[in-house]
Design a protein around this motif. Structure first.
Motif, PDB file in Angstrom:
ATOM      1  N   LYS A 804      -5.060   3.423   8.104  1.00 23.68           N
ATOM      2  CA  LYS A 804      -5.814   3.560   6.851  1.00 23.68           C
ATOM      3  C   LYS A 804      -4.851   3.497   5.669  1.00 23.68           C
ATOM      4  O   LYS A 804      -3.642   3.683   5.819  1.00 23.68           O
ATOM      5  N   GLU A 805      -5.423   3.225   4.500  1.00 23.57           N
ATOM      6  CA  GLU A 805      -4.575   3.097   3.304  1.00 23.57           C
ATOM      7  C   GLU A 805      -4.083   4.480   2.873  1.00 23.57           C
ATOM      8  O   GLU A 805      -4.276   5.466   3.578  1.00 23.57           O
ATOM      9  N   ASN A 806      -3.436   4.545   1.725  1.00 23.93           N
ATOM     10  CA  ASN A 806      -2.708   5.761   1.342  1.00 23.93           C
ATOM     11  C   ASN A 806      -3.589   6.997   1.224  1.00 23.93           C
ATOM     12  O   ASN A 806      -3.117   8.116   1.437  1.00 23.93           O
ATOM     13  N   THR A 807      -4.861   6.841   0.887  1.00 22.12           N
ATOM     14  CA  THR A 807      -5.741   8.007   0.768  1.00 22.12           C
ATOM     15  C   THR A 807      -6.257   8.478   2.119  1.00 22.12           C
ATOM     16  O   THR A 807      -6.945   9.488   2.204  1.00 22.12           O
ATOM     17  N   GLU A 808      -5.963   7.712   3.164  1.00 21.65           N
ATOM     18  CA  GLU A 808      -6.381   8.028   4.536  1.00 21.65           C
ATOM     19  C   GLU A 808      -7.895   8.058   4.682  1.00 21.65           C
ATOM     20  O   GLU A 808      -8.437   8.795   5.503  1.00 21.65           O
ATOM     21  N   LYS A 809      -8.578   7.239   3.892  1.00 24.79           N
ATOM     22  CA  LYS A 809     -10.043   7.200   3.961  1.00 24.79           C
ATOM     23  C   LYS A 809     -10.576   5.847   4.418  1.00 24.79           C
ATOM     24  O   LYS A 809     -11.502   5.778   5.212  1.00 24.79           O
ATOM     25  N   ILE A 810      -9.985   4.766   3.909  1.00 21.85           N
ATOM     26  CA  ILE A 810     -10.520   3.428   4.188  1.00 21.85           C
ATOM     27  C   ILE A 810      -9.561   2.694   5.115  1.00 21.85           C
ATOM     28  O   ILE A 810      -8.365   2.590   4.830  1.00 21.85           O
ATOM     29  N   PRO A 811     -10.046   2.157   6.253  1.00 16.86           N
ATOM     30  CA  PRO A 811      -9.172   1.382   7.141  1.00 16.86           C
ATOM     31  C   PRO A 811      -8.630   0.147   6.437  1.00 16.86           C
ATOM     32  O   PRO A 811      -9.350  -0.529   5.680  1.00 16.86           O
ATOM     33  N   MET A 862      -9.670   0.149 -12.808  1.00 23.72           N
ATOM     34  CA  MET A 862      -8.826   1.339 -12.849  1.00 23.72           C
ATOM     35  C   MET A 862      -7.448   0.987 -13.408  1.00 23.72           C
ATOM     36  O   MET A 862      -7.027  -0.177 -13.419  1.00 23.72           O
ATOM     37  N   GLN A 863      -6.730   2.022 -13.869  1.00 25.03           N
ATOM     38  CA  GLN A 863      -5.400   1.821 -14.440  1.00 25.03           C
ATOM     39  C   GLN A 863      -4.312   1.749 -13.377  1.00 25.03           C
ATOM     40  O   GLN A 863      -3.267   1.165 -13.587  1.00 25.03           O
ATOM     41  N   GLY A 864      -4.548   2.340 -12.230  1.00 26.49           N
ATOM     42  CA  GLY A 864      -3.576   2.325 -11.143  1.00 26.49           C
ATOM     43  C   GLY A 864      -4.305   2.243  -9.808  1.00 26.49           C
ATOM     44  O   GLY A 864      -5.540   2.215  -9.770  1.00 26.49           O
ATOM     45  N   SER A 865      -3.541   2.209  -8.722  1.00 24.79           N
ATOM     46  CA  SER A 865      -4.173   2.123  -7.405  1.00 24.79           C
ATOM     47  C   SER A 865      -3.621   3.197  -6.481  1.00 24.79           C
ATOM     48  O   SER A 865      -2.435   3.190  -6.167  1.00 24.79           O
ATOM     49  N   PRO A 866      -4.493   4.111  -6.033  1.00 25.64           N
ATOM     50  CA  PRO A 866      -4.052   5.099  -5.058  1.00 25.64           C
ATOM     51  C   PRO A 866      -3.990   4.533  -3.641  1.00 25.64           C
ATOM     52  O   PRO A 866      -3.464   5.174  -2.739  1.00 25.64           O
ATOM     53  N   HIS A 867      -4.529   3.330  -3.457  1.00 26.14           N
ATOM     54  CA  HIS A 867      -4.620   2.771  -2.102  1.00 26.14           C
ATOM     55  C   HIS A 867      -3.273   2.201  -1.651  1.00 26.14           C
ATOM     56  O   HIS A 867      -2.716   2.611  -0.650  1.00 26.14           O
ATOM     57  N   HIS A 868      -2.754   1.230  -2.391  1.00 29.09           N
ATOM     58  CA  HIS A 868      -1.363   0.788  -2.199  1.00 29.09           C
ATOM     59  C   HIS A 868      -0.973  -0.126  -3.344  1.00 29.09           C
ATOM     60  O   HIS A 868      -1.824  -0.700  -4.048  1.00 29.09           O
ATOM     61  N   ALA A 869       0.332  -0.275  -3.535  1.00 27.53           N
ATOM     62  CA  ALA A 869       0.865  -0.890  -4.754  1.00 27.53           C
ATOM     63  C   ALA A 869       0.502  -2.360  -4.915  1.00 27.53           C
ATOM     64  O   ALA A 869       0.419  -2.859  -6.041  1.00 27.53           O
ATOM     65  N   ASN A 870       0.297  -3.057  -3.818  1.00 25.49           N
ATOM     66  CA  ASN A 870       0.063  -4.502  -3.926  1.00 25.49           C
ATOM     67  C   ASN A 870      -1.202  -4.843  -4.696  1.00 25.49           C
ATOM     68  O   ASN A 870      -1.361  -5.959  -5.187  1.00 25.49           O
ATOM     69  N   MET A 871      -2.130  -3.906  -4.803  1.00 26.43           N
ATOM     70  CA  MET A 871      -3.384  -4.185  -5.507  1.00 26.43           C
ATOM     71  C   MET A 871      -3.138  -4.438  -6.993  1.00 26.43           C
ATOM     72  O   MET A 871      -3.980  -5.021  -7.675  1.00 26.43           O
ATOM     73  N   LEU A 872      -1.992  -3.991  -7.483  1.00 26.12           N
ATOM     74  CA  LEU A 872      -1.675  -4.157  -8.905  1.00 26.12           C
ATOM     75  C   LEU A 872      -1.050  -5.518  -9.197  1.00 26.12           C
ATOM     76  O   LEU A 872      -0.903  -5.900 -10.353  1.00 26.12           O
ATOM     77  N   ARG A 873      -0.672  -6.247  -8.167  1.00 29.59           N
ATOM     78  CA  ARG A 873       0.054  -7.507  -8.347  1.00 29.59           C
ATOM     79  C   ARG A 873      -0.869  -8.710  -8.162  1.00 29.59           C
ATOM     80  O   ARG A 873      -1.888  -8.634  -7.471  1.00 29.59           O
ATOM     81  N   ALA A 874      -0.448  -9.826  -8.746  1.00 26.60           N
ATOM     82  CA  ALA A 874      -1.188 -11.071  -8.551  1.00 26.60           C
ATOM     83  C   ALA A 874      -0.949 -11.584  -7.135  1.00 26.60           C
ATOM     84  O   ALA A 874       0.130 -11.374  -6.560  1.00 26.60           O
ATOM     85  N   PHE A 875      -1.936 -12.219  -6.565  1.00 25.67           N
ATOM     86  CA  PHE A 875      -1.806 -12.793  -5.219  1.00 25.67           C
ATOM     87  C   PHE A 875      -0.749 -13.885  -5.258  1.00 25.67           C
ATOM     88  O   PHE A 875      -0.797 -14.791  -6.096  1.00 25.67           O
ATOM     89  N   ARG A 876       0.236 -13.806  -4.347  1.00 21.38           N
ATOM     90  CA  ARG A 876       1.419 -14.669  -4.438  1.00 21.38           C
ATOM     91  C   ARG A 876       1.162 -16.116  -4.029  1.00 21.38           C
ATOM     92  O   ARG A 876       1.817 -17.021  -4.507  1.00 21.38           O
ATOM     93  N   ASN A 877       0.246 -16.337  -3.114  1.00 24.49           N
ATOM     94  CA  ASN A 877       0.136 -17.667  -2.492  1.00 24.49           C
ATOM     95  C   ASN A 877      -1.147 -18.393  -2.898  1.00 24.49           C
ATOM     96  O   ASN A 877      -1.845 -18.957  -2.061  1.00 24.49           O
ATOM     97  N   LYS A 878      -1.430 -18.360  -4.187  1.00 22.24           N
ATOM     98  CA  LYS A 878      -2.675 -18.991  -4.653  1.00 22.24           C
ATOM     99  C   LYS A 878      -2.684 -20.501  -4.425  1.00 22.24           C
ATOM    100  O   LYS A 878      -3.744 -21.110  -4.312  1.00 22.24           O
TER     101      LYS A 878
END
Length: 882
Positions: A804-811, A862-878
């Motif tokens: 699960k992600e950082n909050t341990e709630k969502i797989p 949201m201003q930040g992501s508690p799930h994991h850091a990659n959500m804040l970044r642009a997708f690299r392989n567009k």
């Protein structure tokens, strides 16, 4: 390879040696033991002044002389003739190494001839004293001949220090010399009594005859203790590896051992007839049978001895293909034919490949194999194998089952030999169709980001559920996909909801009747131990139903859904779509609807090696022909009766014997796990180690009917081996987890992975897998050419599909999709067939809520992501999306 080949294709030279040698050895042992028998029996007649016994000796000499001197002498010359033709180089080594010993042996043989002729022709005229002297001289010369020949014969099995010193005495007084002398001396005495019965039973019925028979019986029983003790001594003087290889792996040895044991028991039981009061007729019949059993007994022993030194003709020095061990590396590098003195072909080309293959067969295979002959027929041995299968067999020859010598030569020479052997077979059924996926668009369920209160995420736990689809014969993967789902109530602080909720699932039209297309249900009782209703999985669920709620993990799950890639309209699509609906139980209101793919493959390309064709409409599955060929190989290699049982309607799951976490099987103790057995065995045989090897069994071939590795990693060129390792690396990891079982050690010893075995970490299949964060360290961009191989998760909790992600709630899998189908996925059966949910909820095929699309669940960005850091970044392989 330094001598011309005796091309005898129907009855190979090894068989001729066996036939002549067994007969000669049978008589030769009698020649030694019979000499002792004549001397001691004559001595007994003199001491007891027993005229009847003396006359018996007189009669026995004539039989003895004819059998040993005439028949024994002719067969002895026959052996030299045959071995000189079949294995001239080895014969040359024996002659040159032991020239002095051979000379001495011939002196003893000459003494035997002269003394026996004097003993026979001067029997009546010589004094008792001189006659007994002559008898003793013969017996001593005969035993000394045995002593000399035994040293040379045992040298071939255990050359010992000779391999380093090349010293005559080291070769002669080798580790099995002394036990061999004791054992063979005991055999000679036993055979003296056995052949004594022949002349004794022809005498008229009398008390003397009865006494004589009991006297002969004593000669069989007296050496019994020495036979047993020296037999074990002999056995344990053999190198440990030779014992393991030839007394455990080689099934032919087992046959010889069985003959030896059974005939031993019969000899001593049948001898009782001569001790007890029985009729003359019965005794005459019994002695005839006894001689035949004695022949089988010595044949069993000699075969055991011959098998014990495989794959060598001189153990550790020269292979049975007449290749010196010291030449192996050079010939593999530079070519075998190049140095084959009598071969007209020195290099393999496309034009001469078939002839070169025949030449290689003559030089490396013909000493043991025939072509449609009476023993070790190469056509029968390779029955059920394609050209690739034969090539794989040659590549793996002498590795796991090292009683066969390894193929010596280059890859081109190996291919030429495979080509020749394949040409000996009639054309085989091996139809492969060029499969072209049919694009089928999927309607994306609606989603209103302003009004909808819920997001329903559902997925298959595996990026590809594989099914054996050969249930009539065997199974190791039965129908039974597993789905999971979470229902998220949208809001500033989204909630995962489960109270008063039901999640229903239903397969798309055309997939509802898998039992029409598979025999799993017909054989379910034999395979799974219970009769299953048609179209129902092992958990009782069908193609439509309700998810169960897993309180421990706070997710909904549905296991054992028996979906297949076959449709009732005759179309093949390994990506059936399921619809999922979240329903409020109290009101019956549908809270949210979504769709997801349940990938399922029956593409196991066993037919590439084991012949046959895909079972289902020539597209996919394992055909009857292929399945039977596989079972034949398993039965032959392991002494099982799987094919026989399957023909009786009783197929089995492979995991009945082999532990397998994925099907919850404990297997049989000391058997390797299923994964270790499959990967370990095939890694020793398949001549490729890259992704071509993976694709023979896993449904990832770019031209196959599934093409399962379809996510962004595959799109940018990251293949199987970057995470799982090359075949020999992958096999080594799972074999190392087998706690040192004998078979695991056998499978490991010839693997040469790029990562040294000493550095490879053991891995429990399905429990310890490559980890995403091994490459994406800290969720960052992976370093160039980084590999996840050898960086395993600790347990099942760490697996991507369970994490699960950082909050341990969502797989993680809920937002990123199944392994090997991670968003964005590129499915050739439909552009967004794997991307349904990201397209539904955010209009892009990227992972759910990636690129800060937080509004999917939070309704606002949201201003930040508690799930994991990659959500804040642009997708690299567009660029891959274009």
């Amino acid at each position: 390879m330094n001598y011309p080949v005796w091309q005898l294709y129907y009855l190979n030279s090894g068989t001729l040696i066996a036939v002549i040698a067994v007969l000669h050895v049978f008589v030769a042992h009698f020649a030694v033991g019979g000499g002792i028998f004549l001397w001691l029996t004559d001595l007994k007649s003199v001491r007891e002044k027993n005229y009847e016994l003396r006359q018996y000796v007189r009669k026995h000499i004539w039989f003895f002389l004819l059998l040993t001197m005439v028949f024994g002498g002719v067969t002895g010359v026959g052996i030299w003739f045959i071995i000189a033709l079949s294995s001239p180089w080895a014969t040359s080594v024996l002659i040159h190494t032991f020239v002095f010993a051979w000379a001495i042996e011939w002196v003893f043989f000459l003494v035997e001839i002269v003394s026996l002729l004097i003993y026979h022709y001067k029997f009546e005229t010589l004094s008792d004293k001189n006659r007994l002297r002559i008898a003793f001289i013969y017996a001593a010369a005969a035993w000394l001949s045995l002593f000399i020949i035994n040293g040379i014969i045992t040298f071939m099995l255990t050359p010992g220090e000779w391999l380093r010193s090349y010293n005559f005495w080291d070769g002669f007084f080798n580790p099995t010399n002394l036990p061999g002398v004791v054992f063979r001396t005991a055999v000679c005495i036993m055979f003296a009594g056995l052949f004594g019965f022949i002349t004794a039973v022809s005498m008229p019925q009398s008390d003397f005859r009865d006494k004589l028979l009991r006297y002969c019986a004593k000669w069989l029983y007296m050496p019994l203790a020495f036979l047993i003790i020296s037999g074990f001594w002999y056995f344990y003087a053999i190198p440990e590896n030779a014992r393991l290889t030839n007394f455990w792996l080689n099934r032919q040895t087992a046959n010889a051992v069985n003959v030896f044991i059974v005939s031993s028991v019969l000899i001593y039981l049948l001898t009782l007839i001569f001790i007890m009061k029985t009729s003359r007729k019965l005794q005459q019949i019994a002695v005839f049978i006894l001689v035949l059993i004695g022949l089988a007994w010595i044949g069993g022993f000699e075969y055991i001895r011959e098998y014990a030194r495989k794959p060598y003709v001189i153990y550790g020095y020269m292979y049975s293909s007449s290749v010196l061990v010291t030449d192996e590396e050079r010939l593999n590098k530079e070519g075998f034919l190049k140095y084959a003195k009598w071969s007209p072909i020195k290099e393999v080309t496309e034009k001469n490949k078939l002839l070169a293959g025949k030449e290689l067969f003559n030089l490396q295979c013909l000493s043991c194999h025939t072509i449609r002959g009476v023993k070790n027929d190469i056509v029968e041995k390779t029955k059920g194998l394609t050209k690739l299968g034969i090539l794989s067999q040659i590549y793996g020859q002498g590795k796991v089952r090292d009683y066969m010598p390894k193929f010596i030569g280059t890859e081109k020479e190996m291919e030429a030999l495979a080509e020749f052997i394949a040409s000996l077979h009639d054309k085989r059924e091996n139809k492969k169709t060029d499969f072209k996926p049919i694009q089928e668009e999927v309607s994306i369920p609606s989603f209103n980001p302003q009004k909808d209160e819920y997001v329903l995420l559902a997925w298959s736990t595996l990026g590809e559920k594989c099914i054996t689809d050969s249930d009539k014969w065997f199974s190791f993967l039965y129908p039974g996909s597993s789905f999971q789902a979470v229902l998220i109530k949208r809001g500033l602080k989204p909630e995962i909801v489960s109270e008063n909720i039901e999640i229903h699932y239903e397969v798309q039209k055309g997939y509802e009747n898998p039992s029409r297309h598979s025999e799993f249900w017909k054989y379910s009782e034999s395979l799974k131990g219970k009769k299953l209703a048609e179209n129902t999985g092992v958990t009782g669920k069908g193609l439509s139903g309700v998810f169960d709620y897993d309180k421990e993990r706070n997710i909904f799950s549905a296991e054992g859904i028996p979906v297949l890639p076959y449709r009732d309209d005759g179309k093949f699509n390994p990506y059936p779509v399921f619809e999922a609906k979240a329903i409020h139980k109290s009101t019956g209101r549908i809270l949210q609807t979504t769709k997801f793919v349940a990938p399922v493959s029956t593409e196991l390309r066993c037919f590439e090696c084991h012949s046959g064709a895909p079972r289902w409409n020539g597209i996919s599955g394992i055909s009857d022909n292929t399945a039977k060929n596989i079972l034949r190989v398993h039965d032959r290699n392991n002494g099982t009766k799987l094919l026989e049982n399957a023909l009786k309607g009783k197929p089995v799951m492979c995991q009945k014997c082999h532990e397998d976490f994925i099907v919850k099987s404990k297997g049989i103790k000391r058997h390797n796990s299923f994964s270790a057995s499959m990967h370990g065995w095939h890694a020793n045989y398949i001549p490729w180690k890259d992704e071509r090897a993976c694709n023979l069994c896993h449904p990832n071939d770019a031209k196959g009917n599934t093409r399962c590795n379809r996510d962004i990693h595959a799109k940018i060129g990251i293949g199987c081996t970057r995470c799982h390792g090359r075949l020999d690396e992958h096999a080594s990891a799972v074999l190392l987890s087998q706690e040192g079982t004998t078979t695991a050690q056998l499978l490991l010893r010839n693997l040469k992975p790029e990562t040294p075995i000493s550095e490879i970490k053991p891995r429990a299949p399905w429990i310890q897998e490559p980890d995403c964060l091994s490459c994406h360290v800290g969720f960052q961009k992976p370093a160039n050419n980084v590999r996840a191989f050898n960086k395993w998760t600790t347990d099942t909790a760490g697996l991507y599909r369970n994490r699960k992600e950082n909050t341990e709630k969502i797989p993680c899998i809920a937002c990123h999709s199944s392994p090997h189908a991670i968003y964005p996925a590129f499915n050739e059966f439909g552009k967004n067939r794997d991307n349904i949910q990201p397209m539904q909820y955010q209009g892009t095929p990227l992972p759910i809520s990636s690129e800060m699309k937080c509004e999917v669940c939070h309704k606002v960005k949201m201003q930040g992501s508690p799930h994991h850091a990659n959500m804040l970044r642009a997708f690299r392989n567009k660029k891959a999306l274009q």
